[in-house]
Enzyme design. Structure first.
Site, PDB file in Angstrom:
ATOM      1  N   LYS A   1       0.830  -1.099   0.098  1.00  0.00           N
ATOM      2  CA  LYS A   1      -0.214   0.134  -0.043  1.00  0.00           C
ATOM      3  C   LYS A   1       0.683   1.263   0.004  1.00  0.00           C
ATOM      4  O   LYS A   1       0.673   2.167  -0.692  1.00  0.00           O
ATOM      5  CB  LYS A   1      -0.906  -0.013   1.132  1.00  0.00           C
ATOM      6  CG  LYS A   1      -1.753   1.302   1.291  1.00  0.00           C
ATOM      7  CD  LYS A   1      -2.517   1.499   2.449  1.00  0.00           C
ATOM      8  CE  LYS A   1      -3.023   3.089   2.513  1.00  0.00           C
ATOM      9  NZ  LYS A   1      -3.286   3.485   3.883  1.00  0.00           N
TER      10      LYS A   1
ATOM     11  N   ASP B   1      -6.508   0.413   0.210  1.00  0.00           N
ATOM     12  CA  ASP B   1      -6.872   0.778   1.845  1.00  0.00           C
ATOM     13  C   ASP B   1      -8.042   0.081   2.129  1.00  0.00           C
ATOM     14  O   ASP B   1      -8.717  -0.582   1.254  1.00  0.00           O
ATOM     15  CB  ASP B   1      -6.635   2.116   2.262  1.00  0.00           C
ATOM     16  CG  ASP B   1      -7.842   2.845   1.594  1.00  0.00           C
ATOM     17  OD1 ASP B   1      -8.429   2.542   0.891  1.00  0.00           O
ATOM     18  OD2 ASP B   1      -8.061   3.926   2.449  1.00  0.00           O
TER      19      ASP B   1
END
Length: 276
Positions: A214, A233
């Protein structure tokens, strides 16, 4: 605004919504003034910005040689009109873009983006902003406006987890230090990442402790302008499960990061997004 402030006017910026772009979770150093302008610091420059029709007006620490700098920052040379038209072939992207037209991907300094998204891990936006504000005030250079620049990797590489304690960054402090040391000594070369294929760039960034997929994707999208990067996310994971269990539609190919930004902001802010 004061008459003595320097001013730069960039024309032909449509579509751009400054508020949506600066406050949709991709940068953490902007805040809205009472008069509706936005104040922030980027590239060591303290500025206020607002959009008037098809003009972006920037006042503060600017000069006539800064036009390309800010055009790159707001991604003004990319044809978002055509990109969004193509994305709107998809039902859900059409809803997201219609609700929040004018979001653009900011191209920030790579080191600032990397450090900021290390700080963003398991965090909320007000707290992220607070940590970054303390980081800059403690280790950045004071600007004439009273703001502070974002501290360089070289500066932070000389620090320790203990000296970062006043930032209240928690477990993230050790990751900030590791990132700073590896960028400062060239273990991770941010300049080379810019020209790497994205798969290699992902691996390069993940040499840093605490940088997983991420944070790497966020850094590549918001720090290097690699629009095929696709940060996932909790909100985006939810969107994928709800709307795209078989993957994103073909119309997002090559601009997955732009699609993600619209979907993220829409899903996070609309109370009943799936109502017809």
């Amino acid at each position: 605004m004061s008459e003595n402030l320097k001013k730069l006017v960039l024309k032909g910026v449509t579509p751009l919504d400054a508020g949506l772009t600066l406050d949709c979770g991709q940068s953490f150093r902007w805040s809205e003034n009472k008069n509706g302008t936005w104040h922030g610091v980027a590239f060591g420059r303290s500025v206020d910005v607002f959009v008037d029709g098809d003009e972006l007006i920037i006042t503060g620490d600017v000069n006539e040689n800064d036009e390309q700098l800010w055009r790159d920052y707001f991604d003004l040379n990319t044809d978002y009109g055509t990109i969004c038209q193509n994305l709107c072939e998809d039902k859900w992207l059409n809803k997201a873009i219609s609700a929040y037209a004018g979001i653009r991907i900011l191209k920030q300094e790579p080191w600032e983006a990397l450090c900021s998204f290390i700080i963003s891990q398991n965090n909320n936006i007000p707290r992220i902003k607070g940590i970054i504000e303390r980081l800059c005030a403690t280790f950045g250079e004071k600007l004439s406006s009273g703001d502070y620049s974002f501290p360089s990797a070289q500066v932070l590489s000389k620090e320790s987890v203990e000296s970062l304690a006043p930032l209240r960054a928690g477990f993230r402090a050790k990751y900030i230090i590791d990132a700073a040391k590896k960028v400062a000594d060239g273990t991770v070369d941010l300049e080379k990442i810019n020209s790497m294929p994205i798969e290699d760039a992902r691996l390069e960034l993940q040499k840093i402790s605490g940088v997983g997929p991420k944070v790497a994707e966020c850094t590549l999208l918001y720090g290097f302008g690699k629009k095929e990067a696709f940060p996932v996310d909790v909100w985006v994971r939810r969107i994928m499960g709800e709307l795209y269990p078989d993957g994103l539609p073909q119309c997002t190919k090559g601009v997955e990061g732009i699609a993600q930004q619209y979907l993220f902001h829409w899903r996070r802010n609309v109370e009943n997004p799936f109502e017809e």
